[in-house]
Design a protein around this motif. Structure first.
Motif, PDB file in Angstrom:
ATOM      1  N   LEU A  66       9.681  -4.161   3.406  1.00  0.00           N
ATOM      2  CA  LEU A  66       7.740  -4.541   3.456  1.00  0.00           C
ATOM      3  C   LEU A  66       7.607  -4.806   2.755  1.00  0.00           C
ATOM      4  O   LEU A  66       6.310  -5.690   3.075  1.00  0.00           O
ATOM      5  CB  LEU A  66       7.136  -2.533   3.182  1.00  0.00           C
ATOM      6  N   ASP A 104       7.376  -8.126   4.085  1.00  0.00           N
ATOM      7  CA  ASP A 104       6.645  -8.104   4.491  1.00  0.00           C
ATOM      8  C   ASP A 104       7.586  -8.263   6.550  1.00  0.00           C
ATOM      9  O   ASP A 104       6.631  -8.873   6.820  1.00  0.00           O
ATOM     10  CB  ASP A 104       5.458  -9.266   4.587  1.00  0.00           C
ATOM     11  N   ILE A 109       7.683  -6.244   8.313  1.00  0.00           N
ATOM     12  CA  ILE A 109       7.161  -4.794   8.454  1.00  0.00           C
ATOM     13  C   ILE A 109       8.012  -4.644   9.976  1.00  0.00           C
ATOM     14  O   ILE A 109       7.926  -2.677  10.128  1.00  0.00           O
ATOM     15  CB  ILE A 109       6.012  -5.115   9.741  1.00  0.00           C
ATOM     16  N   VAL A 157       3.664   1.290   6.211  1.00  0.00           N
ATOM     17  CA  VAL A 157       4.330   0.507   7.057  1.00  0.00           C
ATOM     18  C   VAL A 157       2.788   0.471   8.501  1.00  0.00           C
ATOM     19  O   VAL A 157       2.471  -0.667   8.765  1.00  0.00           O
ATOM     20  CB  VAL A 157       5.065   0.767   7.822  1.00  0.00           C
ATOM     21  N   ALA A 181       0.070  -1.636   7.549  1.00  0.00           N
ATOM     22  CA  ALA A 181       0.725  -3.115   7.391  1.00  0.00           C
ATOM     23  C   ALA A 181       0.486  -3.771   8.715  1.00  0.00           C
ATOM     24  O   ALA A 181       0.313  -4.519   9.030  1.00  0.00           O
ATOM     25  CB  ALA A 181       2.023  -3.245   6.904  1.00  0.00           C
ATOM     26  N   THR A 218      -4.140  -4.339   8.095  1.00  0.00           N
ATOM     27  CA  THR A 218      -3.541  -4.243   6.757  1.00  0.00           C
ATOM     28  C   THR A 218      -3.334  -4.751   5.641  1.00  0.00           C
ATOM     29  O   THR A 218      -2.143  -6.172   6.561  1.00  0.00           O
ATOM     30  CB  THR A 218      -4.483  -2.857   6.159  1.00  0.00           C
ATOM     31  N   GLU A 219      -3.899  -5.893   4.606  1.00  0.00           N
ATOM     32  CA  GLU A 219      -3.278  -5.840   3.969  1.00  0.00           C
ATOM     33  C   GLU A 219      -1.811  -5.540   3.676  1.00  0.00           C
ATOM     34  O   GLU A 219      -1.969  -4.248   3.450  1.00  0.00           O
ATOM     35  CB  GLU A 219      -3.722  -6.726   3.219  1.00  0.00           C
ATOM     36  N   ASN A 220      -0.904  -6.025   2.533  1.00  0.00           N
ATOM     37  CA  ASN A 220       0.425  -5.403   2.650  1.00  0.00           C
ATOM     38  C   ASN A 220      -0.135  -4.002   1.308  1.00  0.00           C
ATOM     39  O   ASN A 220      -0.575  -4.303   0.779  1.00  0.00           O
ATOM     40  CB  ASN A 220       1.707  -6.099   2.618  1.00  0.00           C
ATOM     41  N   PRO A 221      -0.065  -3.074   1.757  1.00  0.00           N
ATOM     42  CA  PRO A 221      -0.487  -1.868   0.946  1.00  0.00           C
ATOM     43  C   PRO A 221      -0.028  -2.165   0.049  1.00  0.00           C
ATOM     44  O   PRO A 221       0.178  -1.473  -1.500  1.00  0.00           O
ATOM     45  CB  PRO A 221      -0.228  -0.511   1.719  1.00  0.00           C
ATOM     46  N   ARG A 281      -1.204  -5.110  -2.381  1.00  0.00           N
ATOM     47  CA  ARG A 281      -2.544  -4.828  -2.391  1.00  0.00           C
ATOM     48  C   ARG A 281      -2.859  -3.927  -3.536  1.00  0.00           C
ATOM     49  O   ARG A 281      -4.189  -4.056  -4.680  1.00  0.00           O
ATOM     50  CB  ARG A 281      -3.467  -4.236  -1.114  1.00  0.00           C
TER      51      ARG A 281
END
Length: 167
Positions: free
Chosen positions: A87, A90, A92, A125, A128, A132-135, A138
């Protein structure tokens, strides 16, 4: 211990050398379970230090060792760690599959803390996946809290299985 203290203080790069030393000691002494756990610690420090690719490779080696030892619960924790590294990179789709696999293993063994951690990873996951932006990227402290719980879980293992000598 030096590595865990450094991680607890947020000095993730400083944890790398002690964890590399731990790998060498465990190999030399033939301590298989502790070697796998050292991979978990090193991987966590690599991930938190900003090297998710190296962390993922380290976690993969630890997963292999836990599986060889038949430690399904720690294999699931390692799978969750790999999902978190994926994750962070990225990836995902990979993170999703790994998180689901770990969650199923935790459920099979009624490992409540693992189920909670697996659900938390799966929620990251899912966030994402919906665009949304990768938590983990973020919220600056999010990755540290997730990995901190992973490392803390290691300390709760009271009776590690007897280690078989490494070949």
């Amino acid at each position: 211990v030096k590595g865990l203290v450094a991680m607890g203080q947020g000095r993730y790069g400083d944890a790398l050398e002690p964890f590399h030393e731990s790998l060498a000691i465990c190999r030399r002494l033939g301590l298989s379970w502790q070697l796998a756990t050292s991979h978990l610690n090193l991987g966590a420090s690599l991930l938190l230090a900003g090297s998710p690719e190296d962390a993922e490779a380290t976690f993969e080696e630890g997963l292999r060792l836990y599986r060889e030892l038949g430690d399904d619960i720690f294999a699931a924790y390692m799978t969750t760690a790999i999902a978190q590294a994926a994750l962070a990179r990225d990836d995902i789709e990979r993170a999703d599959g790994l998180a689901r696999s770990a969650l199923a293993a935790f459920a099979e063994h009624a490992e409540r803390q693992g189920i909670a951690q697996g659900l938390e990873t799966l929620a990251a996951v899912a966030a994402a996946l919906v665009g949304t932006e990768n938590p983990l990227a973020r919220e600056p402290g999010r990755r540290q809290r997730m990995q901190g719980r992973l490392v803390a879980r290691i300390d709760q293992r009271v009776d590690p299985p007897q280690s078989a000598p490494l070949e």
